[in-house]
Design an enzyme around this catalytic site. Structure first.
Site, mmCIF file in Angstrom:
data_model
loop_
_atom_site.group_PDB
_atom_site.id
_atom_site.type_symbol
_atom_site.label_atom_id
_atom_site.label_comp_id
_atom_site.label_asym_id
_atom_site.label_seq_id
_atom_site.Cartn_x
_atom_site.Cartn_y
_atom_site.Cartn_z
ATOM 1 N N CYS A 196 47.416 73.862 20.783
ATOM 2 C CA CYS A 196 46.733 72.675 20.285
ATOM 3 C C CYS A 196 47.346 71.450 20.949
ATOM 4 O O CYS A 196 48.547 71.223 20.843
ATOM 5 C CB CYS A 196 46.922 72.613 18.779
ATOM 6 S SG CYS A 196 45.811 71.459 18.015
ATOM 7 N N THR A 223 75.349 73.587 44.115
ATOM 8 C CA THR A 223 76.420 74.531 43.777
ATOM 9 C C THR A 223 75.852 75.670 42.932
ATOM 10 O O THR A 223 75.150 75.431 41.954
ATOM 11 C CB THR A 223 77.535 73.792 43.007
ATOM 12 O OG1 THR A 223 77.973 72.701 43.815
ATOM 13 C CG2 THR A 223 78.703 74.716 42.695
ATOM 14 N N GLN A 278 58.017 88.691 34.756
ATOM 15 C CA GLN A 278 57.891 89.640 33.644
ATOM 16 C C GLN A 278 58.169 91.075 34.100
ATOM 17 O O GLN A 278 58.619 91.904 33.313
ATOM 18 C CB GLN A 278 56.472 89.590 33.040
ATOM 19 C CG GLN A 278 56.140 88.287 32.335
ATOM 20 C CD GLN A 278 56.856 88.122 30.995
ATOM 21 O OE1 GLN A 278 57.373 89.079 30.414
ATOM 22 N NE2 GLN A 278 56.898 86.901 30.506
ATOM 23 N N ALA A 335 65.927 85.891 34.854
ATOM 24 C CA ALA A 335 66.938 86.662 34.113
ATOM 25 C C ALA A 335 66.678 86.736 32.610
ATOM 26 O O ALA A 335 67.021 87.728 31.971
ATOM 27 C CB ALA A 335 68.321 86.043 34.333
ATOM 28 N N HIS A 336 66.071 85.678 32.057
ATOM 29 C CA HIS A 336 66.066 85.615 30.589
ATOM 30 C C HIS A 336 65.014 86.485 29.920
ATOM 31 O O HIS A 336 64.953 86.556 28.701
ATOM 32 C CB HIS A 336 65.992 84.155 30.100
ATOM 33 C CG HIS A 336 64.675 83.482 30.280
ATOM 34 N ND1 HIS A 336 63.791 83.313 29.251
ATOM 35 C CD2 HIS A 336 64.101 82.907 31.369
ATOM 36 C CE1 HIS A 336 62.728 82.647 29.692
ATOM 37 N NE2 HIS A 336 62.895 82.390 30.976
HETATM 38 N N1 PLP Z 1 56.296 83.518 35.473
HETATM 39 C C1 PLP Z 1 55.972 84.271 34.427
HETATM 40 C C2 PLP Z 1 55.007 85.377 34.600
HETATM 41 C C3 PLP Z 1 56.558 84.040 33.171
HETATM 42 O O1 PLP Z 1 56.222 84.791 32.134
HETATM 43 C C4 PLP Z 1 57.497 82.993 33.067
HETATM 44 C C5 PLP Z 1 58.118 82.691 31.761
HETATM 45 O O2 PLP Z 1 57.467 82.576 30.752
HETATM 46 C C6 PLP Z 1 57.804 82.248 34.192
HETATM 47 C C7 PLP Z 1 57.188 82.532 35.390
HETATM 48 C C8 PLP Z 1 58.793 81.150 34.138
HETATM 49 O O3 PLP Z 1 60.064 81.697 34.109
HETATM 50 P P1 PLP Z 1 61.340 80.765 33.942
HETATM 51 O O4 PLP Z 1 61.451 80.494 32.477
HETATM 52 O O5 PLP Z 1 62.469 81.570 34.484
HETATM 53 O O6 PLP Z 1 61.073 79.535 34.711
#
Ligand code: PLP
Length: 358
Positions: free
Chosen positions: A303, A218, A162, A181-182
């Site tokens: 839930c 790869t 984050q 990255a996302h």
């Molecule tokens: N660590 C934290 C603090 C996250 O918020 C997230 C994603 O929600 C992840 C790890 C996992 O990331 P990834 O989706 O790249 O596996």
């Protein structure tokens, strides 16, 4: 739609997508191939490694590409265990640290009511503390923790999935860092791991010799290039703009009767894109009701088989169970407007009131 769930994932920026495209179409070489198509791909991977390394003040040779931050976390936790280090873990980790740590019988530390972690650790062990928490936004005092770890010869890992791109990261404070990255308008399914020079870990997967054997397979060239571009585009302006929206949300949501803030009160210690609250209503129902009004948000409660599972993070900060079941995370991003924030708050107010009546 008003998208206030940027801590879950973000929309890919068009510049990032455009940068990726050639590597999915005409430049499809395998970076390990010795011909020119392969060499071109290998050079793109190395350029990206350098960009990402520079962003966190590391050396390119210290960056390994992975499929996601989840994988990076798993490599580190399992690797540290394999190296014989006793594992100490904060109680507010993401599931991708929490679950492997539980399986390996790690010792869990304590956190205070705002999510700041205590560091009662043993010499020559391993400590994992999330840089910025994904549910309540707490940014840890990593300099202080790093000093403690150095004094005790403890390997210090931080999950910065984050934090990367939103906080100035000095890799030298850490032994390992997990990146994703996302969360910064890059593609999904690509992450990175910083491993301090000189430290050797056993790989999770066995395969070819790519990336020093620590992460064989790869390389995902297009996503790696996209990750670097997305990281490059993250600047101070991003956090300035998004924190303004976050603060507007916090101010206005707290005007709703019964709303409580979770995480740090001091805004400088809270990630720029996370506003987190708790209400005395069912969080999952609240999120679904907001969705029916076109607002995307998140709750920490889930839930499963008819039981509402309270988030371990909210438990760790000592939130009363009733409130913990009603958590709401709003994470604005650069594509939101002030008007959207105001509309969302109005909808939240109405939704909370209607759930109280039911
Ligand atoms: N660590 C934290 C603090 C996250 O918020 C997230 C994603 O929600 C992840 C790890 C996992 O990331 P990834 O989706 O790249 O596996």
């Amino acid at each position: 739609m008003i998208y206030l769930d940027n801590a879950s994932t973000t929309k890919i920026r068009s510049e990032v997508f455009e940068t990726m495209k050639p590597w999915l179409t005409e430049k499809y070489g395998n970076p390990s191939s010795v011909h020119s198509l392969g060499e071109e791909a290998a050079e793109a991977v190395e350029r990206s490694r350098e960009i990402i390394a520079k962003k966190i003040n590391a050396k390119a040779s210290e960056i390994i590409f992975t499929s996601c931050a989840t994988e990076s976390n798993n490599i580190v936790i399992n690797g540290a265990n394999g190296a014989g280090r006793k594992l100490f873990i904060s109680p507010i980790e993401h599931a991708s640290v929490n679950n492997p740590a539980k399986r390996l019988k790690a010792r869990f530390l304590k956190a205070d009511t705002e999510g700041f972690v205590d560091t009662e650790i043993e010499k020559n062990s391993f400590l994992s503390v999330i840089y910025a928490n994904n549910e309540i936004g707490t940014i840890q005092d990593v300099e202080k923790i790093s000093d403690i770890c150095s004094d005790k010869n403890v390997w210090f890992h931080s999950d910065a999935a984050q934090a990367n791109g939103k906080v100035m990261i000095r890799a030298g404070l850490f032994d390992f860092l997990s990146l994703s990255a996302h969360k910064i308008h890059g593609p999904k399914g690509i992450g990175a791991l910083y491993v301090k020079e000189g430290i050797k870990l056993e790989p999770l997967m066995m395969g070819g010799g790519q990336q020093k054997g620590l992460r064989p397979g790869t390389e995902n060239v297009a996503s790696i290039v996209g990750f670097a571009k997305a990281f490059e585009l993250m600047d101070e302006e991003y956090c300035e703009k998004v924190s303004e929206l976050r603060d507007r949300l916090i101010k206005k949501v707290l005007e709703i009767p019964g709303a409580a803030l979770t995480g740090p009160v001091d805004k400088k210690k809270r990630l720029c894109n996370i506003a987190s609250f708790a209400f005395d209503v069912d969080g999952e129902k609240l999120v679904k009701l907001l969705d029916s009004r076109g607002i995307c948000a998140s709750t920490g409660s889930a839930c499963s088989e008819g039981n509402v599972e309270v988030s371990h993070v909210l438990k760790a900060i000592g939130l009363r169970e009733k409130l913990a079941r009603g958590s709401l995370r709003l994470s604005p991003g650069i594509f939101n407007t002030k008007q959207e924030i105001d509309e969302a708050v109005e909808a939240i107010h109405e939704a909370v009131e209607s759930l109280r009546i039911v």
